[in-house]
Design a protein around this motif. Sequence first.
Motif, mmCIF file in Angstrom:
data_model
loop_
_atom_site.group_PDB
_atom_site.id
_atom_site.type_symbol
_atom_site.label_atom_id
_atom_site.label_comp_id
_atom_site.label_asym_id
_atom_site.label_seq_id
_atom_site.Cartn_x
_atom_site.Cartn_y
_atom_site.Cartn_z
ATOM 1 N N PRO A 1 46.960 38.110 41.075
ATOM 2 C CA PRO A 1 46.765 36.688 40.332
ATOM 3 C C PRO A 1 45.640 36.788 39.171
ATOM 4 O O PRO A 1 45.937 36.254 38.342
ATOM 5 C CB PRO A 1 46.079 35.614 41.438
ATOM 6 C CG PRO A 1 46.686 36.481 42.767
ATOM 7 C CD PRO A 1 46.668 37.905 42.353
ATOM 8 N N ASP A 2 44.464 37.508 39.393
ATOM 9 C CA ASP A 2 43.665 37.979 38.227
ATOM 10 C C ASP A 2 44.040 39.242 37.572
ATOM 11 O O ASP A 2 43.805 40.298 38.280
ATOM 12 C CB ASP A 2 42.157 37.987 38.741
ATOM 13 C CG ASP A 2 41.157 38.384 37.399
ATOM 14 O OD1 ASP A 2 41.626 38.752 36.357
ATOM 15 O OD2 ASP A 2 40.328 38.389 37.723
ATOM 16 N N PRO A 3 44.857 39.279 36.411
ATOM 17 C CA PRO A 3 45.394 40.395 36.205
ATOM 18 C C PRO A 3 44.609 41.327 35.067
ATOM 19 O O PRO A 3 44.932 42.366 34.438
ATOM 20 C CB PRO A 3 46.664 39.696 34.973
ATOM 21 C CG PRO A 3 46.183 38.690 34.535
ATOM 22 C CD PRO A 3 45.144 38.040 35.452
ATOM 23 N N ILE A 4 43.108 41.208 35.114
ATOM 24 C CA ILE A 4 42.417 41.865 34.167
ATOM 25 C C ILE A 4 41.565 42.861 35.042
ATOM 26 O O ILE A 4 41.132 42.637 36.242
ATOM 27 C CB ILE A 4 40.961 40.930 33.728
ATOM 28 C CG1 ILE A 4 41.945 39.709 32.895
ATOM 29 C CG2 ILE A 4 40.469 41.749 32.536
ATOM 30 C CD1 ILE A 4 42.669 40.078 31.949
ATOM 31 N N TRP A 5 41.513 44.044 34.752
ATOM 32 C CA TRP A 5 40.820 45.241 35.338
ATOM 33 C C TRP A 5 39.362 44.737 35.311
ATOM 34 O O TRP A 5 38.843 44.112 34.403
ATOM 35 C CB TRP A 5 40.950 46.525 34.721
ATOM 36 C CG TRP A 5 42.300 46.997 34.618
ATOM 37 C CD1 TRP A 5 43.343 46.847 34.032
ATOM 38 C CD2 TRP A 5 42.893 47.815 35.649
ATOM 39 N NE1 TRP A 5 44.434 47.346 34.285
ATOM 40 C CE2 TRP A 5 44.349 48.046 35.396
ATOM 41 C CE3 TRP A 5 42.487 48.517 36.706
ATOM 42 C CZ2 TRP A 5 45.091 49.066 36.106
ATOM 43 C CZ3 TRP A 5 43.103 49.404 37.579
ATOM 44 C CH2 TRP A 5 44.328 49.278 37.066
ATOM 45 N N ARG A 6 38.726 45.305 36.221
ATOM 46 C CA ARG A 6 37.056 44.983 36.495
ATOM 47 C C ARG A 6 36.518 46.115 37.020
ATOM 48 O O ARG A 6 37.015 47.007 37.803
ATOM 49 C CB ARG A 6 36.697 43.862 37.286
ATOM 50 C CG ARG A 6 37.098 43.981 38.690
ATOM 51 C CD ARG A 6 36.902 42.836 39.569
ATOM 52 N NE ARG A 6 36.690 43.184 41.008
ATOM 53 C CZ ARG A 6 35.905 42.562 41.981
ATOM 54 N NH1 ARG A 6 35.379 41.208 41.515
ATOM 55 N NH2 ARG A 6 36.093 42.697 43.159
ATOM 56 N N ASP A 7 35.165 46.351 36.853
ATOM 57 C CA ASP A 7 34.473 47.426 37.322
ATOM 58 C C ASP A 7 34.340 47.255 38.973
ATOM 59 O O ASP A 7 34.593 46.097 39.492
ATOM 60 C CB ASP A 7 32.939 47.145 37.005
ATOM 61 C CG ASP A 7 32.616 47.836 35.617
ATOM 62 O OD1 ASP A 7 33.423 48.607 35.029
ATOM 63 O OD2 ASP A 7 31.593 47.493 34.977
ATOM 64 N N THR A 8 34.328 48.312 39.629
ATOM 65 C CA THR A 8 34.628 48.487 41.079
ATOM 66 C C THR A 8 33.099 48.017 41.781
ATOM 67 O O THR A 8 33.059 47.549 42.703
ATOM 68 C CB THR A 8 35.101 49.716 41.738
ATOM 69 O OG1 THR A 8 34.308 50.768 41.138
ATOM 70 C CG2 THR A 8 36.439 49.921 41.126
ATOM 71 N N VAL A 9 32.098 48.461 40.659
ATOM 72 C CA VAL A 9 30.686 48.042 41.205
ATOM 73 C C VAL A 9 29.848 47.471 40.288
ATOM 74 O O VAL A 9 30.105 47.543 39.122
ATOM 75 C CB VAL A 9 29.995 49.605 41.365
ATOM 76 C CG1 VAL A 9 28.569 49.204 41.860
ATOM 77 C CG2 VAL A 9 30.729 50.541 42.389
ATOM 78 N N GLU A 10 29.211 46.172 41.155
ATOM 79 C CA GLU A 10 28.337 45.501 40.230
ATOM 80 C C GLU A 10 27.450 46.137 39.592
ATOM 81 O O GLU A 10 26.809 46.804 40.495
ATOM 82 C CB GLU A 10 28.142 44.182 41.094
ATOM 83 C CG GLU A 10 27.440 43.352 40.299
ATOM 84 C CD GLU A 10 27.075 42.016 41.202
ATOM 85 O OE1 GLU A 10 27.529 40.920 40.800
ATOM 86 O OE2 GLU A 10 26.155 42.263 42.109
ATOM 87 N N GLN A 11 26.762 45.897 38.366
ATOM 88 C CA GLN A 11 25.809 46.533 37.692
ATOM 89 C C GLN A 11 24.918 45.563 37.325
ATOM 90 O O GLN A 11 25.011 44.354 37.393
ATOM 91 C CB GLN A 11 26.206 47.514 36.443
ATOM 92 C CG GLN A 11 27.422 48.368 36.777
ATOM 93 C CD GLN A 11 27.756 49.328 35.585
ATOM 94 O OE1 GLN A 11 26.997 49.809 34.977
ATOM 95 N NE2 GLN A 11 29.232 49.070 35.255
ATOM 96 N N GLN A 12 23.877 45.944 36.584
ATOM 97 C CA GLN A 12 22.612 44.922 36.435
ATOM 98 C C GLN A 12 21.821 45.538 35.268
ATOM 99 O O GLN A 12 21.808 46.759 35.160
ATOM 100 C CB GLN A 12 21.875 44.746 37.799
ATOM 101 C CG GLN A 12 20.915 46.072 38.082
ATOM 102 C CD GLN A 12 19.701 45.543 38.988
ATOM 103 O OE1 GLN A 12 20.427 45.228 40.395
ATOM 104 N NE2 GLN A 12 18.820 45.589 39.032
ATOM 105 N N THR A 13 21.276 44.505 34.423
ATOM 106 C CA THR A 13 20.264 44.853 33.321
ATOM 107 C C THR A 13 19.419 43.987 33.443
ATOM 108 O O THR A 13 19.520 42.617 33.873
ATOM 109 C CB THR A 13 21.143 44.812 32.118
ATOM 110 O OG1 THR A 13 20.113 45.210 30.963
ATOM 111 C CG2 THR A 13 21.479 43.562 31.749
ATOM 112 N N ALA A 14 18.031 44.145 33.041
ATOM 113 C CA ALA A 14 16.899 43.296 33.326
ATOM 114 C C ALA A 14 16.050 42.962 31.989
ATOM 115 O O ALA A 14 16.413 43.888 30.807
ATOM 116 C CB ALA A 14 15.793 43.781 34.132
ATOM 117 N N ALA A 15 15.264 42.044 31.845
ATOM 118 C CA ALA A 15 14.520 41.678 30.684
ATOM 119 C C ALA A 15 13.308 41.115 31.264
ATOM 120 O O ALA A 15 13.333 40.166 31.834
ATOM 121 C CB ALA A 15 15.112 40.767 29.693
#
Length: 256
Positions: A127-141
């Motif tokens: 249903p969601d045909p877009i590939w995505r990262d398998t692991v959630e990542q993060q960035t900070a400020a």
Amino acid sequence: MTTYLWLDELPAEARGLRPLTLDHLRAPARRIPTVGLIGRAGTTPTGAVGWEPRQVPIACWLPSATPAARRLQLDAIAADLAGTFSVRVNDHPERELLGILTGLAGNPVRPRLTRPNALPDFLVLCPDPIWRDTVEQQTAAIGGAAAVIPCGSHPHLGRTWVQDAASSRTLRLLNGRGELVQTLVLTGTLTAGQYLEVDHERQTVTLVDGLTRTDVTDTWASPNAAFFVFDPADRPRLQHGGTGDLVHFYRRRYLV
């Protein structure tokens, strides 16, 4: 090319299923919904452009020696047809498609596998045909600095943690040139140990205090608040409008 297929968090090989080929480079079709207007012939595009669900056939090999044994294997796999699983390929193992096993080419329940080394095509609906990262990542400020938001080849959303002592705070979405694209104002007071979680996909704001989570979308965000979409064409950056800290969690998304 080797195809890695996970079914209910287990490799397909663990169920006796050997995936062989997967046409993973074919882009999904564009979807442009239309609506009919009274007094006007034909239809008019609504402007809500999206993507059609992706139908992925996966050619598989069933290593059982006899047709009867292969049918038993398929009966066992058929019990999982409604399960959600992920598809990954060896050239980009960090990406995945989420899909539902909807059947087998020719017969969705019990195909006739009478030839030696039969190769059934498993039909996967995404249903969601877009590939995505398998692991959630993060960035900070920290302290009001701007955080660069990594992107794939398709816009993504994600969620942002915000922490400061002010009674009003503004999230700022910038492009790669540092120009302001959009703002999101959050009004309310945080005490020590509390932070806000802004979910751009669900369009919610949650107050987190230890293990307690409270939805404060209606009270902290204005009624016409617009949450952020991180578009790779903008080379987006995320900034706290004051001197507070933020952490952004994301999964990059890819069209192919």
